[in-house]
Design a protein around this motif. Structure first.
Motif, short mmCIF file in Angstrom:
data_model
loop_
_atom_site.label_atom_id
_atom_site.label_comp_id
_atom_site.label_asym_id
_atom_site.label_seq_id
_atom_site.Cartn_x
_atom_site.Cartn_y
_atom_site.Cartn_z
N LEU A 254 0.83 -1.21 0.00
CA LEU A 254 0.00 0.00 0.00
C LEU A 254 0.86 1.26 0.00
N ASP A 255 1.99 1.21 0.69
CA ASP A 255 2.88 2.37 0.70
C ASP A 255 3.47 2.61 -0.69
N ASP A 256 3.79 1.51 -1.41
CA ASP A 256 4.26 1.67 -2.78
C ASP A 256 3.21 2.36 -3.63
N ALA A 257 1.96 1.93 -3.48
CA ALA A 257 0.87 2.51 -4.25
C ALA A 257 0.69 3.99 -3.92
N LYS A 258 0.80 4.32 -2.63
CA LYS A 258 0.67 5.71 -2.19
C LYS A 258 1.72 6.59 -2.85
N SER B 145 -5.88 -3.90 -6.96
CA SER B 145 -5.02 -4.94 -7.51
C SER B 145 -4.18 -5.61 -6.43
N ILE B 146 -3.76 -4.83 -5.44
CA ILE B 146 -2.98 -5.40 -4.35
C ILE B 146 -3.85 -6.28 -3.46
N GLU B 147 -4.95 -5.73 -2.97
CA GLU B 147 -5.75 -6.43 -1.95
C GLU B 147 -6.57 -7.57 -2.54
N HIS B 148 -7.27 -7.30 -3.62
CA HIS B 148 -8.15 -8.33 -4.18
C HIS B 148 -7.40 -9.27 -5.13
N GLY B 149 -6.53 -8.69 -5.98
CA GLY B 149 -5.82 -9.51 -6.96
C GLY B 149 -4.71 -10.34 -6.35
N ASN B 150 -3.67 -9.68 -5.86
CA ASN B 150 -2.50 -10.40 -5.38
C ASN B 150 -2.70 -11.07 -4.02
N LEU B 151 -3.49 -10.46 -3.16
CA LEU B 151 -3.64 -11.00 -1.81
C LEU B 151 -4.94 -11.78 -1.61
N GLY B 152 -5.83 -11.75 -2.58
CA GLY B 152 -7.01 -12.61 -2.54
C GLY B 152 -8.04 -12.26 -1.48
N ILE B 153 -8.15 -11.00 -1.10
CA ILE B 153 -9.18 -10.59 -0.14
C ILE B 153 -10.49 -10.37 -0.89
N SER B 154 -11.50 -11.10 -0.53
CA SER B 154 -12.78 -11.01 -1.22
C SER B 154 -13.54 -9.75 -0.81
N TRP C 150 -8.54 -3.82 8.41
CA TRP C 150 -8.23 -3.99 6.99
C TRP C 150 -6.72 -3.91 6.72
N ARG C 151 -6.07 -2.85 7.17
CA ARG C 151 -4.63 -2.71 6.90
C ARG C 151 -3.84 -3.82 7.59
N GLU C 152 -4.24 -4.19 8.77
CA GLU C 152 -3.56 -5.27 9.48
C GLU C 152 -3.58 -6.56 8.66
N GLU C 153 -4.73 -6.86 8.04
CA GLU C 153 -4.84 -8.07 7.23
C GLU C 153 -4.02 -7.96 5.95
N ILE C 154 -3.97 -6.77 5.36
CA ILE C 154 -3.13 -6.56 4.18
C ILE C 154 -1.67 -6.89 4.52
N GLU C 155 -1.21 -6.38 5.63
CA GLU C 155 0.18 -6.61 6.02
C GLU C 155 0.43 -8.08 6.36
N ARG C 156 -0.55 -8.72 6.99
CA ARG C 156 -0.38 -10.14 7.32
C ARG C 156 -0.27 -10.99 6.05
N ARG C 157 -1.16 -10.76 5.12
CA ARG C 157 -1.12 -11.55 3.89
C ARG C 157 0.10 -11.23 3.04
N SER C 158 0.53 -9.98 3.06
CA SER C 158 1.72 -9.61 2.29
C SER C 158 2.96 -10.34 2.78
N ALA C 159 2.99 -10.67 4.07
CA ALA C 159 4.15 -11.33 4.66
C ALA C 159 4.17 -12.84 4.43
N LEU C 160 3.10 -13.40 3.90
CA LEU C 160 3.05 -14.84 3.67
C LEU C 160 4.00 -15.23 2.54
N PRO C 161 4.69 -16.37 2.68
CA PRO C 161 5.67 -16.78 1.66
C PRO C 161 5.09 -16.85 0.25
N GLU C 162 3.85 -17.31 0.13
CA GLU C 162 3.26 -17.46 -1.21
C GLU C 162 2.96 -16.13 -1.89
#
Length: 311
Positions: A162-166, A193-202, A215-227
């Motif tokens: 999200l910071d990159d997007a900002k 594209s970040i949240e729904h596309g790459n991170l799969g948040i419905s 919301w932001r907490e979950e973005i950061e959690r999913r971003s840190a996942l190896p996959e």
């Protein structure tokens, strides 16, 4: 934040003023559209283009009779200085048919949210907080970016967070003919594209997370996942004589984008789900999704007789 509230009901004005007392440094309550239009022109400040604390937000009740709220929005939007002022529409208790007219019309005039006029203080506070967050995310140094970066003819970028997007959104917007309006729409597309596309948040999951404030907490959690570590949103900017084209691609499976191009009254009370429609109507001249929906191309026309397009 300066909040300008327009509602013909004294009781409703008192209720909203109480509900938002701790959200606004300055709160002006008015009973008629004419007074509001005058106040906007004298106290609009930076209209959301600077710090979050400095923005002016218009909260207007769209009365069924004479559609006075729509008339006020139309009058304000006619002045380019206030084209990007955040606005929230309160809809009265009317038929679904009336809402199908009122809400899309308000969004086309740049309203960011449409809420029922039903006394839901939490919903009001939520959208005010969301607008403050948007202003903080989209605060830019336009004077520093508009000069050199508007000369970009073609460029490619990749973002992950999200910071990159900002950081990237104002750079891309500065390459277009209308920076302030474009940066909001570009930010929306990048975040989607970040949240729904790459991170799969419905859609449903995001709604739940936003209502919980996670919301932001979950973005950061999913971003840190190896996959997800290798995933990027890729952006291609291309400028031609007729305008700027911004293509955004993510690594997700795509989605049914058709249902989000227009505002759906069934989502009127949700905290999410209106960004694509608002971006399409207020930020871009065209917005086209390709394939399954994981590629989108936004176009902003070049201004007529622009010297920049002749070189």
């Amino acid at each position: 934040m300066h909040l300008i509230l327009v509602d013909s009901s004294p009781a409703q004005r008192a209720f909203i003023a109480s509900a938002l007392a701790d959200r606004a440094a300055r709160l002006s309550t008015l009973g008629c559209a004419d007074a509001a239009a005058g106040l906007v022109t004298t106290s609009a400040g930076n209209n959301g283009q600077g710090s979050a604390d400095g923005i002016t937000v218009l909260l207007v009740n769209c009365a069924q009779e004479e559609a006075s709220g729509l008339a006020l929005l139309r009058r304000i939007r006619a002045n380019a200085q206030f084209a990007t002022m955040p606005a929230i529409l309160l809809t009265p208790a009317v038929s679904d048919g009336a809402l199908e007219y009122l809400i899309p019309a308000a969004l086309e005039l740049g309203a960011r949210y449409a809420l029922p006029d039903d006394g839901d203080a939490e919903a009001l506070r939520f959208v005010i907080d969301a607008l403050r967050d948007d202003a903080a995310r989209n605060a830019t140094r336009a004077d520093e970016t508009a000069g050199g970066r508007r000369q970009l003819r073609a460029a490619s970028f990749a973002v992950r967070s999200l910071d990159d997007a900002k950081c990237l959104a104002p750079v891309l917007a500065a390459a277009t003919s209308r920076h302030s309006a474009a940066v909001l729409g570009i930010s929306e597309l990048l975040i989607n594209s970040i949240e729904h596309g790459n991170l799969g948040i419905s859609y449903a999951r995001k709604k739940e997370l936003m209502l919980q404030g996670r919301w932001r907490e979950e973005i950061e959690r999913r971003s840190a996942l190896p996959e997800n570590g290798h995933k990027r949103v890729r952006i291609r900017l291309r400028r031609t004589a007729d305008g700027a084209y911004i293509q955004i691609s993510d690594e997700g499976p795509g989605f049914d984008w058709r249902q989000y191009l227009e505002f759906d009254t069934r989502r009127a009370n949700d905290p999410n789900g209106r960004g694509i429609a608002v971006a399409r109507m207020t930020s871009f001249d065209s917005l086209d999704y390709l394939g399954g929906g994981n590629v989108v191309v936004a176009r902003i026309k070049a201004p007529i007789c622009s010297k920049d397009t002749k070189s």
